[in-house]
Scaffold this motif. Structure first.
Motif, PDB file in Angstrom:
ATOM      1  N   ASN A   1      -4.638  -3.416  34.589  1.00 41.63           N
ATOM      2  CA  ASN A   1      -4.796  -1.989  34.890  1.00 41.63           C
ATOM      3  C   ASN A   1      -5.765  -1.341  33.907  1.00 41.63           C
ATOM      4  O   ASN A   1      -5.760  -1.655  32.713  1.00 41.63           O
ATOM      5  CB  ASN A   1      -3.447  -1.262  34.799  1.00 41.63           C
TER       6      ASN A   1
ATOM      7  N   TYR B   1       9.772   2.818  35.560  1.00 39.70           N
ATOM      8  CA  TYR B   1       8.412   3.184  35.987  1.00 39.70           C
ATOM      9  C   TYR B   1       7.477   3.379  34.797  1.00 39.70           C
ATOM     10  O   TYR B   1       6.374   2.807  34.744  1.00 39.70           O
ATOM     11  CB  TYR B   1       8.499   4.444  36.859  1.00 39.70           C
TER      12      TYR B   1
ATOM     13  N   LEU C   1       1.030   6.637  28.214  1.00 39.17           N
ATOM     14  CA  LEU C   1       2.341   6.289  28.754  1.00 39.17           C
ATOM     15  C   LEU C   1       3.370   6.055  27.655  1.00 39.17           C
ATOM     16  O   LEU C   1       4.558   6.343  27.830  1.00 39.17           O
ATOM     17  CB  LEU C   1       2.215   5.045  29.637  1.00 39.17           C
TER      18      LEU C   1
ATOM     19  N   TYR D   1      -4.655   4.763  28.615  1.00 40.11           N
ATOM     20  CA  TYR D   1      -3.477   5.095  29.422  1.00 40.11           C
ATOM     21  C   TYR D   1      -2.225   4.413  28.870  1.00 40.11           C
ATOM     22  O   TYR D   1      -1.120   4.936  29.002  1.00 40.11           O
ATOM     23  CB  TYR D   1      -3.679   4.713  30.883  1.00 40.11           C
TER      24      TYR D   1
ATOM     25  N   CYS E   1       4.468   0.674  33.835  1.00 41.55           N
ATOM     26  CA  CYS E   1       3.064   1.093  33.848  1.00 41.55           C
ATOM     27  C   CYS E   1       2.414   0.885  32.484  1.00 41.55           C
ATOM     28  O   CYS E   1       1.260   0.437  32.396  1.00 41.55           O
ATOM     29  CB  CYS E   1       2.955   2.555  34.279  1.00 41.55           C
ATOM     30  N   GLU E   2       3.132   1.195  31.417  1.00 41.88           N
ATOM     31  CA  GLU E   2       2.562   0.973  30.088  1.00 41.88           C
ATOM     32  C   GLU E   2       2.234  -0.503  29.878  1.00 41.88           C
ATOM     33  O   GLU E   2       1.157  -0.840  29.369  1.00 41.88           O
ATOM     34  CB  GLU E   2       3.537   1.456  29.011  1.00 41.88           C
TER      35      GLU E   2
ATOM     36  N   ILE F   1       6.481   0.452  42.300  1.00 45.15           N
ATOM     37  CA  ILE F   1       5.789   1.737  42.191  1.00 45.15           C
ATOM     38  C   ILE F   1       5.542   2.325  43.571  1.00 45.15           C
ATOM     39  O   ILE F   1       5.744   3.527  43.803  1.00 45.15           O
ATOM     40  CB  ILE F   1       4.453   1.561  41.430  1.00 45.15           C
TER      41      ILE F   1
ATOM     42  N   ASN G   1       1.831  -2.497  42.590  1.00 47.66           N
ATOM     43  CA  ASN G   1       3.166  -3.029  42.332  1.00 47.66           C
ATOM     44  C   ASN G   1       4.161  -2.477  43.363  1.00 47.66           C
ATOM     45  O   ASN G   1       4.199  -1.272  43.617  1.00 47.66           O
ATOM     46  CB  ASN G   1       3.601  -2.628  40.917  1.00 47.66           C
TER      47      ASN G   1
END
Length: 407
Positions: A370, A357, A328, A324, A361-362, A287, A284
């Motif tokens: 992901n 961020y 997150l 993850y 990501c979450e 990021i 991304n």
């Protein structure tokens, strides 16, 4: 606004309310109750938002020209992710992906160190606000939805140790990208290993050495400020958690070749990293620009293509899907709960950047492609047992040993 028109073509499931630059309210989507209300200030740039929306939306949120009512940034990004990739998606999104799909990050030694410093040499007080007490800054392992963050991070360390086959004390272990030292100290203190950690972060190096000085493991654990490419071997075991993302796609073969060089003939390596569950793609752009410059995420096809060239055997692969996302979520909720303390360290723009961020990501792990993979490697085909029973047995034995009251 063109941005509004594009959003209208994308949003087919769920609803979003948008307050435009003139103060007019628009409801986009299927007519259900809006999950969030987005406000565009008079300073919001239509061109900036549509030129590269994956970057522009994040930058607009950072500078305050785009805001989300009631702190529902996560819900806004989640709605976009749930609609992204459907048949209703706007063709300009696909065009952007195709234009950047062949980008491959290069991280020679000097640049690698500066990229690491950008993120990991931030104020230590920042990380204490949202990480667990061991400062594990990577995917935790949730054996149960009720696990706390502390429990899940300990689960992760046990899980990794089991895959490393630490079946006797005194094994020489190299930890590539050793962070603040938590995993290396765990392997030395709980499994009797002799651990060498390497990092490129000044802050992490200082913190890890301070912990090592207080550790009951004594001189069985040491940390060094150096690039893994400068390390000499051999080592019985090699572990790398959350570091492969910073290698850069142009350096994957170099990385696995170095692992093979450092690994003893009967050695075992375990790589824990973020990747994509589908085809190769660039990271991304938000990021890469603001959070992890130099970072790249691999598809498994990219990993195995390079491993094959080194003669290493892939002896086990595990895909951690939603672990993850849950990690997150814990980090994001902790971070926002202590936002007043964040503002004592950094400014409001930094706070919004990190909120974006963590939420982005979450969403990536919960809605997009992901994932985290744990790849076990060996030089010999017969190094590890032919069934996975040894992993489960080692994990249970470690848990029983650690929970037993200490004299």
């Amino acid at each position: 606004m063109i941005f509004l028109r594009i959003l209208r073509t994308i949003l087919r499931r769920g609803s979003l309310a948008v307050i435009d630059r003139a103060g007019r309210r628009h409801v986009l989507g299927d007519g259900s109750e809006p999950v969030a209300t987005v406000r565009l200030s008079p300073q919001a740039s239509d061109w900036h938002l549509i030129r590269n929306p994956m970057l522009g939306i994040g930058e607009a949120y950072m500078d305050g020209s785009l805001s989300v009512d009631d702190g529902r940034l996560y819900e806004f990004l989640d709605l976009l992710a749930r609609n992204y990739g459907t048949e209703a998606s706007h063709p300009w999104m696909s065009l952007l992906e195709r234009a950047t799909a062949r980008l491959k990050q290069s991280n020679p030694m000097g640049r690698a160190r500066s990229n690491v410093a950008h993120h990991y040499d931030l104020s230590p007080a920042l990380y204490d606000l949202f990480l667990d007490s061991d400062r594990q800054y990577s995917c935790a392992y949730f054996r149960s939805p009720e696990d706390t963050l502390e429990e899940a991070q300990l689960n992760k360390k046990r899980h990794i140790a089991a895959k490393l086959m630490l079946d006797r004390p005194g094994l020489k272990v190299l930890d590539i990208g050793s962070g603040w030292g938590g995993l290396a100290l765990y392997l030395a203190e709980e499994h009797g290993a002799e651990v060498t950690g390497v990092t490129l972060s000044d802050e992490q190096y200082a913190h890890a050495n301070a912990r090592a000085a207080r550790s009951p493991a004594g001189d069985r654990v040491s940390f060094h400020l150096k690039d893994y490419r400068e390390q000499q071997g051999p080592f019985d075991r090699i572990v790398s958690v959350g570091m492969f993302e910073h290698v850069g796609k142009r350096h994957y073969l170099e990385y696995f070749a170095k692992l093979r060089e450092l690994l003893a003939d009967d050695g075992v390596a375990l790589i824990h990293a973020i990747g994509y569950s589908d085809v190769p793609a660039p990271i991304n752009p938000f990021i890469r620009k603001y959070i992890f410059p130099g970072a790249d995420l691999p598809a498994m096809s990219e990993v195995f293509t390079e491993v094959e060239k080194t003669g290493l055997y892939a002896t086990d692969l595990e895909i951690l899907r939603l672990h993850y996302a849950e990690t997150l979520r814990h980090w994001r909720e902790r971070f926002l709960a202590r936002s007043d303390e964040v503002l004592k360290i950094y400014d409001a723009r930094f706070l919004r950047m990190w909120e974006f961020y963590l939420a982005l990501c979450e969403v990536g792990f919960r809605r997009r492609t992901n994932m985290v993979f744990q790849l076990q490697l060996a030089k010999r085909i017969d190094t590890v047992p032919i069934t996975r029973d040894y992993m489960f047995e080692a994990e249970r034995a470690a848990e029983a040993r650690e929970t037993k009251p200490k004299p």
